[in-house]
Each structure stands twice: as C-alpha cells, then as structure tokens.
Design an enzyme around this catalytic site. Structure first.
Site, short mmCIF file in Angstrom:
data_model
loop_
_atom_site.label_atom_id
_atom_site.label_comp_id
_atom_site.label_asym_id
_atom_site.label_seq_id
_atom_site.Cartn_x
_atom_site.Cartn_y
_atom_site.Cartn_z
N ARG A 1 11.61 13.79 -14.10
CA ARG A 1 12.65 14.67 -13.55
C ARG A 1 13.97 14.55 -14.31
O ARG A 1 14.81 15.43 -14.26
CB ARG A 1 12.88 14.33 -12.07
CG ARG A 1 11.77 14.88 -11.20
CD ARG A 1 11.87 14.36 -9.80
NE ARG A 1 11.58 12.94 -9.76
CZ ARG A 1 11.00 12.32 -8.74
NH1 ARG A 1 10.67 12.99 -7.66
NH2 ARG A 1 10.78 11.03 -8.78
N HIS B 1 -4.88 -8.98 -8.34
CA HIS B 1 -5.07 -9.93 -9.44
C HIS B 1 -5.93 -11.14 -9.03
O HIS B 1 -6.87 -11.52 -9.73
CB HIS B 1 -3.72 -10.45 -9.95
CG HIS B 1 -2.77 -9.37 -10.37
ND1 HIS B 1 -3.17 -8.18 -10.93
CD2 HIS B 1 -1.42 -9.29 -10.31
CE1 HIS B 1 -2.12 -7.43 -11.21
NE2 HIS B 1 -1.04 -8.08 -10.83
N ASP C 1 -5.68 -2.81 -13.04
CA ASP C 1 -5.17 -4.11 -12.63
C ASP C 1 -4.97 -4.83 -13.95
O ASP C 1 -5.95 -5.21 -14.61
CB ASP C 1 -6.21 -4.84 -11.77
CG ASP C 1 -5.75 -6.24 -11.41
OD1 ASP C 1 -5.05 -6.85 -12.22
OD2 ASP C 1 -6.09 -6.72 -10.33
N HIS C 2 -3.72 -4.99 -14.38
CA HIS C 2 -3.52 -5.43 -15.77
C HIS C 2 -4.08 -6.83 -16.03
O HIS C 2 -4.31 -7.20 -17.18
CB HIS C 2 -2.05 -5.31 -16.18
CG HIS C 2 -1.17 -6.40 -15.67
ND1 HIS C 2 -0.65 -6.42 -14.40
CD2 HIS C 2 -0.73 -7.55 -16.25
CE1 HIS C 2 0.09 -7.49 -14.23
NE2 HIS C 2 0.05 -8.21 -15.34
N LYS D 1 6.29 -16.72 -6.06
CA LYS D 1 7.40 -16.51 -6.99
C LYS D 1 8.35 -17.70 -6.87
O LYS D 1 8.37 -18.39 -5.86
CB LYS D 1 8.13 -15.22 -6.66
CG LYS D 1 7.23 -13.99 -6.89
CD LYS D 1 8.02 -12.77 -7.27
CE LYS D 1 7.12 -11.57 -7.48
NZ LYS D 1 6.64 -11.42 -8.85
N ASP E 1 0.96 -7.65 -3.28
CA ASP E 1 1.36 -7.50 -4.68
C ASP E 1 0.43 -8.26 -5.63
O ASP E 1 0.19 -7.81 -6.75
CB ASP E 1 2.81 -8.01 -4.84
CG ASP E 1 3.37 -7.81 -6.23
OD1 ASP E 1 3.26 -6.67 -6.73
OD2 ASP E 1 3.92 -8.76 -6.81
N GLU F 1 4.48 -17.99 -10.52
CA GLU F 1 5.48 -17.39 -11.39
C GLU F 1 6.79 -18.15 -11.24
O GLU F 1 7.16 -18.53 -10.12
CB GLU F 1 5.71 -15.93 -11.01
CG GLU F 1 4.50 -15.05 -11.22
CD GLU F 1 4.83 -13.61 -10.90
OE1 GLU F 1 5.20 -12.88 -11.82
OE2 GLU F 1 4.74 -13.24 -9.72
N LYS G 1 -2.10 -0.31 -9.87
CA LYS G 1 -1.96 -0.93 -8.57
C LYS G 1 -0.50 -0.81 -8.14
O LYS G 1 0.34 -0.73 -9.04
CB LYS G 1 -2.42 -2.39 -8.59
CG LYS G 1 -1.57 -3.28 -9.52
CD LYS G 1 -1.42 -4.66 -9.04
CE LYS G 1 -0.29 -4.82 -8.05
NZ LYS G 1 0.91 -5.49 -8.53
C1 BG6 Z 1 2.48 -7.47 -11.17
C2 BG6 Z 1 3.24 -7.79 -9.93
O1 BG6 Z 1 1.31 -6.77 -10.85
O2 BG6 Z 1 2.13 -8.67 -11.84
C3 BG6 Z 1 4.49 -8.60 -10.26
O3 BG6 Z 1 3.63 -6.58 -9.28
C4 BG6 Z 1 4.12 -9.82 -11.07
O4 BG6 Z 1 5.18 -8.98 -9.08
C5 BG6 Z 1 3.26 -9.43 -12.26
O5 BG6 Z 1 5.31 -10.44 -11.52
C6 BG6 Z 1 2.73 -10.65 -12.97
O6 BG6 Z 1 2.09 -10.27 -14.14
P1 BG6 Z 1 1.98 -11.25 -15.38
O7 BG6 Z 1 1.18 -10.52 -16.38
O8 BG6 Z 1 3.40 -11.52 -15.83
O9 BG6 Z 1 1.33 -12.50 -14.87
#
Ligand code: BG6
Length: 510
Positions: free
Chosen positions: A50, A246, A183-184, A346, A241, A222, A154
C-alpha cells in the site's frame, strides 16, 4: 547474471513486500541465490503494497536490506543494478479486485516477453490478518490456476479454529500441492541434518527407542527479547510463536519412523504420525505438564535489561508468556514411556537450539565404585544453532594406573568438517518453492494436529491467568517451576552444550 537454466521462468509476487520480511529475509535470500547461480534465467519480483513507492524507491530500500543481511555480503555497482532490474513495484490495496487484475496483466506481459509460461509464486508477507483475504481475491481474479503457488508464513492461525478456517480458505482456492506453508526452522541445515543423521547411518537407528533412550530434551533458547515485534508478540506468546511450529517440527524429525522414500508426502506422513501419537494433554493435568514464564527486568545501567512489560508495544500489565515448557509422551511402540521435554524462551542467558538425547544407564555397573565417581549416562546432542554440529558424550578411562571413568565428548562441527558456506534457511526454502518441492513445508493436517495438541494448554492458560508474572529475570534459564516439571521423573534440564572452542588454525590466519 548467473542463472540456473533448469528452472522454469518465475514471477515472485510479494504481498506486503515493502515490509520487514522482504527487506530482512526474502530479498537477501534471493540475492544470495542469484550469486550462487540458482535463479531462473527469466524471473521477476513484483512487490505489491500500500505504501507510496516507485521502482527506484523500492530498489533503494531492498539494496539496504541486501547490504545488511545477505549472507554473501555487499552488492555493489553493476551487480546490484542487474539484480535490482528484476524488481518492480505495484501500489495497491489488498482488498480490491483491481489490484489482482493489474497483477494478472503484469504477469501475462512478462510471460509474453519471455515467450513462456511462468511459475507464479504468490508470497504473503503481510500481517496475518490478511492471510484469509488474499487467497480469496487470487481465486476471484483467476490467479490460482495450475502454475500458481501460494506461500504463507507461520503463524497459521492463532488456535485450532482459526487454523481450520484459514486452511479452508486456502483449500477453497488452491490445491494442497500449490500451498507452501513456511516454518523457517525446516530450512535450517542442522534441522535437515536430523534426517541425514538418523537415516543415513545404520549406527544410531537401532538404539533410537525406549529401550535405550531415557528422555529427550529440546531447547530453543533466545538471548534476545521481543525486539521491535512487541505488538505482534503480545498477542501470540511463546507457545503459539515457537512451540506450535518450530519445536513441534523438530520433535517430529527426532521421533518419526524411517521414511520409505524421500518423497515430500512420505516424509510429511511420517511426521504427522508423530503428532497423532502424542498423548493428548488432559485439561485438568495442564499444570503437571506445562510451565509458562515471563521475563522481568535484570541488571542496572549499561548492563540492564528491561522486563517484558517494559518492551515497546507490550501492554504494561501483559500476561503473555515469553517462556513455555512442556512434557509430552508419544504413545507408540518406539517411544512408550519416554518423556520428551520441550522448552523455549526469550531473554535466556544465550542463544542455543539443541536436541539432547539422554541414554539410559548401563544395565549393570561392573566397575568398582571409586572408578565411577564422575560417571554420567551417554548423551547425544544435536546442536541446531549457533554452534551447529553433533556431540556424543560417553565414558572413557582417565589416564593412570587405576580404573577411573570420566565423561568425554566427541564432536562434529559443520563448519570445520565441510568448510562450505551454509545457505540461510530462506535460500533453501525459496529454492524449493521454485523447484516445487514441498518436503520442507508444513501440510494442513500437520498444522492442525499441532494446534489440536496445544489447545488444552492454551485454554487452561487463558482461563487461569498467571499470578506470578514476571517469574524469571532476563538473562536466566526460565522460571523455577520448570525444574519441577522434570524433577517429577527424576530428570533435570541438560546444561546446553558450550560452543566449540575456536579453531586455532583460524587465529593464525593473517
Ligand atoms: C520466529 C519467531 O518464527 O522465529 C521469533 O516468530 C523468533 O519470535 C524466531 O525470534 C527465531 O528464529 P531463529 O532462526 O532466529 O532461531
């Protein structure tokens, strides 16, 4: 530009592409792929958003992202200009059919120019609230035909009902084979290596079961807080999250049965079998198998860290969890009775993601008692990040005239062993989408099964708000109650593996 001649022409349409995801992850990954000769000869990226931008302004913004985040560093001069020439901006409202009509016309123009039909990849990099709208408009505009693919990040829903509704919208407009749910974590090299490790080596599979494994602990910790995403996170929390996606995906790879072939659906079937075998959590037993936490402030001055409630975009009275731990059991022949512990949080002391497989003690301890003072059962740790590798801890004889046992470690480290650069997760995932390989993507039934499993916890936590938040200080390993979760079975959380010592040879280099 270097290209891969085997790939079909491709148009990436990034909805919401003026935002953070495209800037930070998607475009740097596309740039790295193009450097590695992994982009089709004919490709274009149409960013739909946008914001009031034009091609030049878009390219400047994306260049900044590539400079900061591309794995292979700077993109200067001619190289950047050539790459950037593939990017086009289309200003448009996601909720108007005209936007999609214009998009269709643009794709058709490109195909005419290339003299070939392109794979059209529609990537939803928008806020989740638009995930249900865009597929419907694509369907109405006839942009959902056979060569179309839709990519969704996600979170897929925020609970079981919303996930079912979203999957239904997707299914009404696209075939399941056209839908790529990202889902990376599945794109990470070390996560993919779990399959290689388990099923390419005959050594471990025979002991990968209840007879030899005592318990399994999966940690995704994290060091960062919620960074700039407080607004999103405060409505999500750690369970939605991280655990729903994950951690569940990692659990499935660790616990699944051997696949018969490397087909996408074969592997995904085996993973979903795990989710179906997980013992449902009873609503009145949630407190025995789930722990939540929220970080509070720690330290002062330059070493100070804010509490979650002091973060930008977070409600000062927030009851959202930034830490979640679960104890699960998998009711099948392989895993009956073996606890699987999952934790994520976190603002933990450091970033570490790992799977620790703790083996059972030897059935008979034949060594003299004084030999085994430091004795520990063997363990195998699969480190996902940041120290990607595998560690096997076992007992060895300490040098000397008497029999003394000490635990020692055998380590495999990715970087040292392969000395090859590892792609970022998004490079792998985007490459797979272009190749139409869905192995590393979540299928609708997987997503729903994971939500179904967590719903009793989500409900219980909603109906009984936490009375003790914040209950862990930033920079610690989570609330005290998390130890009790394991203590019930006589277990404790493993101390995450320390990073490998730096390579001394690397230091000598000028
Ligand atoms: C994301 C979450 O999917 O993954 C984040 O939304 C998180 O909150 C992140 O920080 C962590 O990814 P990675 O690759 O840094 O472990």
């Amino acid at each position: 530009m270097n290209t891969d001649a085997h790939l079909d022409p491709c148009v990436f349409v990034i909805f919401g592409g003026a935002g953070d995801l495209a800037w930070r992850k998607l475009v740097p990954a596309l740039f790295d792929l193009s450097r590695d000769r992994r982009m089709p000869a004919d490709f274009a990226v149409i960013v739909v958003d946008r914001a009031d931008l034009d091609d030049a302004a878009l390219r400047r913004r994306l260049h900044d992202g590539v400079k900061r985040f591309a794995r292979q560093g700077q993109a200067a001069g001619g190289e950047w200009a050539r790459f950037a020439s593939h990017f086009h901006y289309q200003q448009g409202d996601f909720k108007r059919l005209e936007t999609y009509a214009a998009l269709g016309a643009r794709c058709a123009d490109l195909e005419r120019e290339w003299g070939a039909l392109a794979r059209r990849i529609f990537y939803m990099a928008t806020p989740p609230s638009l995930f249900g709208e865009i597929p419907t408009y694509l369907g109405k505009a006839g942009l959902n035909k056979v060569r179309a693919r839709i990519v969704i990040e996600k979170p897929i829903g925020s609970d079981l009902d919303s996930a079912l509704a979203l999957n239904a919208v997707l299914a009404a407009n696209f075939e399941e084979g056209q839908i790529f749910r990202i889902d990376h974590y599945l794109g990470k090299e070390t996560v993919q290596n779990i399959l290689a490790f388990r099923f390419a080596n005959p050594l471990f599979e025979p002991i990968w079961n209840r007879r030899y494994v005592d318990h399994v602990a999966i940690t995704v910790a994290e060091a960062v807080g919620v960074e700039h995403r407080g607004g999103y996170y405060d409505h999500a929390g750690a369970l939605r999250d991280m655990v729903q996606n994950h951690l569940m995906q990692v659990l499935c790879l660790v616990a699944m049965e051997p696949m018969v072939s490397f087909g996408a659906d074969e592997i995904r079937n085996k993973k979903v079998d795990v989710l179906h075998a997980i013992r449902p959590i009873q609503p009145d037993a949630v407190h025995q198998c789930a722990v939540r936490g929220q970080y509070g402030p720690a330290g002062t001055g330059r070493n100070g860290m804010p509490g979650y409630r002091q973060e930008d975009g977070v409600d000062p009275g927030s009851e959202t969890e930034t830490y979640a731990a679960l104890q699960l059991y998998i009711d099948n022949w392989r895993w009956q009775g073996v606890p699987f512990y999952l934790r994520t949080g976190k603002r933990m002391p450091r970033q570490v993601s790992e799977v620790a497989i703790q083996f059972r003690a030897v059935p008979h301890q034949a060594f003299p008692p004084e030999a085994s003072l430091g004795w520990q059962p063997s363990r195998l740790v699969i480190s996902i990040q940041p120290d990607d590798g595998i560690l096997l801890g076992f007992q060895a004889k300490y040098p000397g005239p008497t029999m003394q046992l000490r635990p020692v470690d055998m380590r495999f480290n990715y970087r040292e062993s392969f000395k090859a650069p590892a792609p970022e997760a998004y490079e792998t995932l985007l490459w797979d989408i272009m190749n139409d390989d869905a192995t590393l993507f979540m299928r609708a039934d997987q997503v729903e099964a994971a939500w179904r499993l967590l719903m009793p916890v989500i409900e219980a936590w909603k109906t009984s708000p936490p009375s003790d938040f914040p209950n862990y200080a930033a920079g610690t390993w989570g609330p005290e109650a998390t130890s009790f979760l394991l203590a019930q079975q006589g277990h404790c959380w493993p101390l995450p593996v320390e990073a490998s010592p730096p390579d001394p040879a690397a230091k000598r280099k000028p």
